[in-house]
Design an enzyme around this catalytic site. Structure first.
Site, short mmCIF file in Angstrom:
data_model
loop_
_atom_site.label_atom_id
_atom_site.label_comp_id
_atom_site.label_asym_id
_atom_site.label_seq_id
_atom_site.Cartn_x
_atom_site.Cartn_y
_atom_site.Cartn_z
N HIS A 44 0.83 -1.21 0.00
CA HIS A 44 0.00 0.00 0.00
C HIS A 44 0.86 1.26 0.00
O HIS A 44 2.00 1.27 0.47
CB HIS A 44 -0.93 0.01 1.22
CG HIS A 44 -0.20 0.05 2.53
ND1 HIS A 44 0.30 1.21 3.06
CD2 HIS A 44 0.13 -0.93 3.40
CE1 HIS A 44 0.90 0.95 4.21
NE2 HIS A 44 0.82 -0.35 4.43
N GLY A 73 0.60 -1.94 12.20
CA GLY A 73 0.02 -3.27 12.36
C GLY A 73 -1.41 -3.35 11.86
O GLY A 73 -1.70 -2.96 10.74
N GLU A 115 -1.48 -6.72 7.58
CA GLU A 115 -0.13 -6.48 8.08
C GLU A 115 0.14 -7.36 9.30
O GLU A 115 -0.79 -7.83 9.96
CB GLU A 115 0.01 -4.99 8.46
CG GLU A 115 1.33 -4.57 9.06
CD GLU A 115 2.52 -4.83 8.16
OE1 GLU A 115 2.88 -6.02 8.00
OE2 GLU A 115 3.11 -3.87 7.64
#
EC number: 5.4.2.11
Length: 248
Positions: free
Chosen positions: A9, A22, A87
């Site tokens: 991303h 995260g 993630e």
């Protein structure tokens, strides 16, 4: 030969602020939107198009994918989202500044938390509202599968079954695949594809918004891989990722 495109991303608002993110759901920054647009343009210039896309459950990856597909004129293709492409969960580090954390714990410790294979950060307590068991998007997932913290080894353990069960099957069926995900879920996949050692994965930095192309043989073994875009910009972006966990 098959081709697979991976995209981390674009820069998020917390990437910009150098915070551990995260599973925290953070939007793209203005720079991140520009990176996604550029990624889409580069793919279009190189003649890429896709039949199916895979992404995580997090908005920064979803928005990156949507921007890229709009640039390609392919917003209509199927998109499959899975928490398994999220993630890596950074546990109690989520929301902390990386440089300040390096000042407190030392650069070596932060490097191990960020880039080692089997050392997780301190976990979140289940009572913490940041824990994924409190997030409605994960309500269909057994609590035992939702992490309180993860090392890369844990991330590999959830990413690779999804690769095998979903993504690899789509590629073998002849579908042109793009994956928009995150630094560590993509590192997990790259480690598996390239059969990288636990030590070598420590040095791998994936830049934001730059398409990474894998050419795969009939058994989905890598023939070669390369980034699309300006080489100097790619090198600078990789160095920027590597420097995030250093002291100010």
């Amino acid at each position: 030969m098959y081709k697979l495109v991976l995209v981390r991303h674009g820069e998020s608002e917390w990437n910009r602020e150098n915070l551990f993110t995260g599973w925290t759901d953070v939007k793209l920054s203005e720079k991140g939107i520009s990176e996604a647009l550029e990624g889409g343009r580069v793919l279009k210039q190189n003649g890429y198009s896709f039949d199916i896309a895979f992404s995580s459950m997090l908005v920064r990856a979803n928005d990156t994918l949507n921007i890229i597909l709009r640039e390609l004129g392919q917003s209509y293709i199927d998109v499959e989202k899975s928490w398994r492409l999220n993630e890596r969960h950074y546990g109690a580090l989520q929301g902390l500044n990386k440089a300040e954390t390096a000042e407190k714990y030392g650069e070596d410790q932060v490097l191990m938390w960020r880039r080692s294979y089997d050392i997780p950060p301190m976990p979140l307590e289940e009572s913490d509202k940041r824990h994924p068991i409190h997030d409605l998007r994960y309500k269909g997932i057994p609590k035992s599968e939702l992490p309180s913290t993860e090392c890369l080894k844990d991330t590999v353990a959830r990413v690779i079954p999804y690769w095998t069960d979903k993504i690899a099957k789509a590629i073998i069926e002849g579908k042109r695949v793009i994956i928009a995900a995150h630094g560590n879920s993509l590192r997990a996949l790259v480690k598996y594809l390239d059969n990288m050692s636990d030590d070598d994965i420590l040095k791998l930095n994936i830049p934001t918004g730059i398409p990474l192309v894998y050419e795969l043989d009939q058994d989905l073994r890598p023939i070669k891989h390369y980034y699309l875009g300006d080489e100097d910009k790619i090198k600078a972006a990789m160095e920027s990722v590597a420097n995030q966990g250093k002291k100010k």
